[in-house]
Each structure stands twice: as C-alpha cells, then as structure tokens.
Write an enzyme that holds these catalytic residues in place. Structure first.
Site, PDB file in Angstrom:
ATOM      1  N   HIS A  95       2.176   4.816   4.110  1.00  0.00           N
ATOM      2  CA  HIS A  95       3.178   5.050   5.431  1.00  0.00           C
ATOM      3  C   HIS A  95       3.406   3.556   5.840  1.00  0.00           C
ATOM      4  CE1 HIS A  95       3.527   6.821   9.580  1.00  0.00           C
ATOM      5  NE2 HIS A  95       4.347   5.756   9.435  1.00  0.00           N
ATOM      6  N   HIS A 145       6.593   0.916   6.881  1.00  0.00           N
ATOM      7  CA  HIS A 145       7.981   0.760   7.081  1.00  0.00           C
ATOM      8  C   HIS A 145       8.208  -0.951   6.798  1.00  0.00           C
ATOM      9  CE1 HIS A 145       8.341   4.451   9.483  1.00  0.00           C
ATOM     10  NE2 HIS A 145       7.240   4.007   9.841  1.00  0.00           N
ATOM     11  N   GLU A 181       3.182  12.531  16.130  1.00  0.00           N
ATOM     12  CA  GLU A 181       2.693  11.056  16.629  1.00  0.00           C
ATOM     13  C   GLU A 181       2.694  10.941  17.968  1.00  0.00           C
ATOM     14  OE1 GLU A 181       5.458   7.985  15.680  1.00  0.00           O
ATOM     15  OE2 GLU A 181       4.049   6.324  15.946  1.00  0.00           O
ATOM     16  N   ASP A 233       3.527  -0.377  10.730  1.00  0.00           N
ATOM     17  CA  ASP A 233       4.301  -1.683  10.878  1.00  0.00           C
ATOM     18  C   ASP A 233       3.424  -2.606  11.182  1.00  0.00           C
ATOM     19  OD1 ASP A 233       6.953  -0.210  11.373  1.00  0.00           O
ATOM     20  OD2 ASP A 233       5.921   0.949  12.343  1.00  0.00           O
TER      21      ASP A 233
HETATM   22  N1  HPA Z   1       7.153   6.062  14.159  1.00  0.00           N
HETATM   23  C1  HPA Z   1       8.500   6.525  14.203  1.00  0.00           C
HETATM   24  N2  HPA Z   1       9.411   5.829  13.823  1.00  0.00           N
HETATM   25  C2  HPA Z   1       9.068   4.452  13.359  1.00  0.00           C
HETATM   26  C3  HPA Z   1       7.789   4.145  13.346  1.00  0.00           C
HETATM   27  C4  HPA Z   1       6.746   4.942  13.793  1.00  0.00           C
HETATM   28  O1  HPA Z   1       5.758   4.785  13.820  1.00  0.00           O
HETATM   29  N3  HPA Z   1       7.715   2.805  12.527  1.00  0.00           N
HETATM   30  C5  HPA Z   1       8.853   2.479  12.216  1.00  0.00           C
HETATM   31  N4  HPA Z   1       9.679   3.525  12.863  1.00  0.00           N
HETATM   32 ZN    ZN Z   2       5.849   4.942  10.830  1.00  0.00          ZN
END
Ligand code: HPA
Ligand code: ZN
Length: 330
Positions: free
Chosen positions: A14, A16, A197, A276
């Site tokens: 996971h 990005h 989340e 991230d």
């Molecule tokens: N959640 C949702 N969208 C996202 C995230 C995340 O943690 N990081 C980058 N885009």
């Molecule tokens: Zn994410």
C-alpha cells in the site's frame, strides 16, 4: 529490533507513488517546469504537513502532484522511492498511481505510465526489486470518469496488474464504482480498494460484497463489527494497514491505541505499509519501528507481519515461498 527490521526482506502493498514526493524533488521539478507552488522553501512545505483529516491531506497531496509534467518527472519520483526500497530492504513493492490526477491536467496517460515503469524496470535490473502497478480510481470523481481511465489503460494492460480506489472515502461508497470494478475484473485486473480508513464498516462490507476486492486498503475500522472480524479472519482477506498514516490523519489518536496488533492476534491477515511516506513521517521501516516503540509487539510478530505481506501480495506461490524462506533465515 531496529537492526532486525532492517535485515528482514520486506514487501510493501500500500504505497501511493505521488505520496513519496519529497519536498526537495517537488521544488526542483516546480522550478524546472516553471510551476509555482504556495511555499517559499522545503521547511515551509514540511510545516504544512499538519493534517486534521484525510481531506486536509489530500488537498496538499494533489497540489504537490501538479508539478509532475514530463515522463522524466515520473521516472525521478519513482526512482527516488525505489532507492528508499533498496535502503530499507524492500524487495517487492505493489505501487498505486492516480492517473486521473495527471490526465485532468492534460498530462498523457502514456507519459505517466512510461516514466513509472522505466524506473521499475531499472530497479529490477539493478537491485532485483520486483514490483506491480495498481491503477487507482479517484472516488471523489464519477464512475463515468473511472470508466474513461479504465478504457485508456487498456493499451498498457501488461504494465498494470490491478485497479484500486482511493481519495475521499466518506460520501463516496464502494457501490458508486460497482460497474467499473466489474468491468476491470472482466479485463483481468486484480482488485483492491481503500475502505474503513475513515468510513465505517459498511464501506468494508461494500468493498467485499459489491466490488469483490482481493485486498482491503486500511480496513482498520473492521473491529467495530464482530461479524466482519470473523469474516475477514475466515477468508483471510488481507488488510494493508498504514500505522503512521492513520495517526497523522487522525484515524487513530495515538500509536499506542492502534489496533493492528490486536487484529494480528485475532488471526486476521494484516500487513504493514507506508501509504504516503513523504507526508506521514516515514517509510516502511519507520512504520515498523513506530509500532515497536508504542505497542507491545514481539520479534516473532514483526516477522509474522512481514511474512503476511508476501502472502497477501500478488506474487505467484513459488515467488512467495522463495521470499518466505529468505525471511525464515533472518
Ligand atoms: N486514503 C485515500 N486516498 C489516498 C490516500 C489514503 O490514505 N493516500 C493517497 N490517496
Ligand atoms: Zn492509501
């Protein structure tokens, strides 16, 4: 334990790629491409990384991505992350990218994908790092727009293994993307989605029952529903948990209250990831170290989490076994 974490060969599931954008590179590319960003220097950028929610982060994250223009920019961004992988002994990574963040600014899909994949191929050749790409749909946009990007991805299909769903969760439930996920599956893509989340357990159930995902990204709110916990355990549906992200975005108040160890001990297929890392204060090893510092977690449990990441990956069973054997020797 720090040394042990470093020594373990690890997988990341996971991540990005736009979230690995370090302020130094952001400034360099802003200057090169003559694009202004609302900060005077690197320190000011880092100071802005004080988030109150997922949305407060996303606003800054999308603004930063604006300076990515040329193929070499996407190459540089990806290459910097792969250097971190080498440094942190990440031997396999499944990277998400957000094509709509770029195509909406007039950047061609092929610029994005070629820049990223050239870096991935170089890392495979030079460091032996294996990788897959996950194309994520932005859930604050419409399903029609997701269909457009799915269509655009078809000529590059052999470079993309899975599709995902990210961006603003609340108000954009899985059912909004049911048809495009069905089409993606028919095309042969694997499926993942962010769920649970910030969103409640209905988002996780929706990702499972309506989108038919192979993995849930985050999923930490699953412990609010006993039936869901039992289901995730029975089916061993992987959760790609991102501890530093959860604390930074206030999904969890402090690391000592994070539920990842509780979920692991309950028998769920949980994994550790960085999400991230440039924005959330650390890469994969930093996430493990943060868990060790704040939670009562043993060496064996750290190893289990690392093994889980390989089991939950999209690698084939021979590759998975090979990596697990390597881990067992550490
Ligand atoms: N959640 C949702 N969208 C996202 C995230 C995340 O943690 N990081 C980058 N885009
Ligand atoms: Zn994410």
């Amino acid at each position: 334990m720090k040394k042990y974490i470093q020594k373990l060969p690890k997988a990341e599931l996971h991540l990005h790629i736009e979230g690995t954008f370090e302020p130094e590179l952001m400034f360099k590319l802003a200057k090169k491409n003559n694009i202004s960003i609302p900060y005077k220097n690197v320190e000011e950028v880092r100071k802005a990384y004080n988030f109150t929610s997922l949305q407060s982060f996303l606003d800054i994250y999308y603004a930063g991505a604006n300076v990515l223009v040329e193929e070499e920019d996407f190459f540089d961004l990806t290459w910097e992350y792969l250097l971190r992988c080498k440094e942190q002994n990440i031997v396999h990574t499944e990277i998400m990218f957000d094509p709509q963040t770029h195509t909406s600014r007039g950047i061609k899909f092929e610029i994005v994908i070629n820049g990223i994949t050239k870096a991935l191929e170089k890392a495979k050749k030079e460091f032996g790092i294996t990788s897959f790409l996950i194309m994520s749909f932005l859930r604050h946009l419409s399903q029609e727009e997701a269909f457009v990007i799915l269509e655009e991805s078809i000529p590059f299909k052999e470079k993309i293994l899975a599709v995902g769903l990210d961006s603003s969760e609340i108000g954009n439930p899985p059912q909004k993307f049911q048809d495009v996920f069905k089409k993606a599956k028919e095309l042969g893509y694997k499926l993942v989605a962010h769920a649970g989340e910030e969103g409640d357990t209905s988002y996780i159930w929706g990702a499972i029952n309506l989108l038919h995902v192979d993995r849930i990204d985050h999923g930490i709110r699953c412990d609010e529903d006993e039936k869901l916990l039992e289901y995730l355990k029975q089916k061993q549906i992987p959760l790609t948990v991102c501890p530093l992200s959860n604390v930074k975005l206030k999904a969890v108040d402090t690391m000592s209250n994070h539920n990842i160890v509780k979920l692991l001990r309950a028998g769920l297929m949980v994994t550790v990831n960085s999400d991230d890392p440039s924005y959330f204060g650390g890469y994969l090893n930093d996430n493990f170290e943060s868990l060790v510092k704040s939670l009562d977690i043993s060496k064996e449990e750290v190893k289990k989490l690392v093994i889980n990441s390989f089991k939950a990956s999209f690698l084939n069973s021979v590759q998975i076994e090979k990596y697990i054997e390597m881990i067992k020797e550490v």
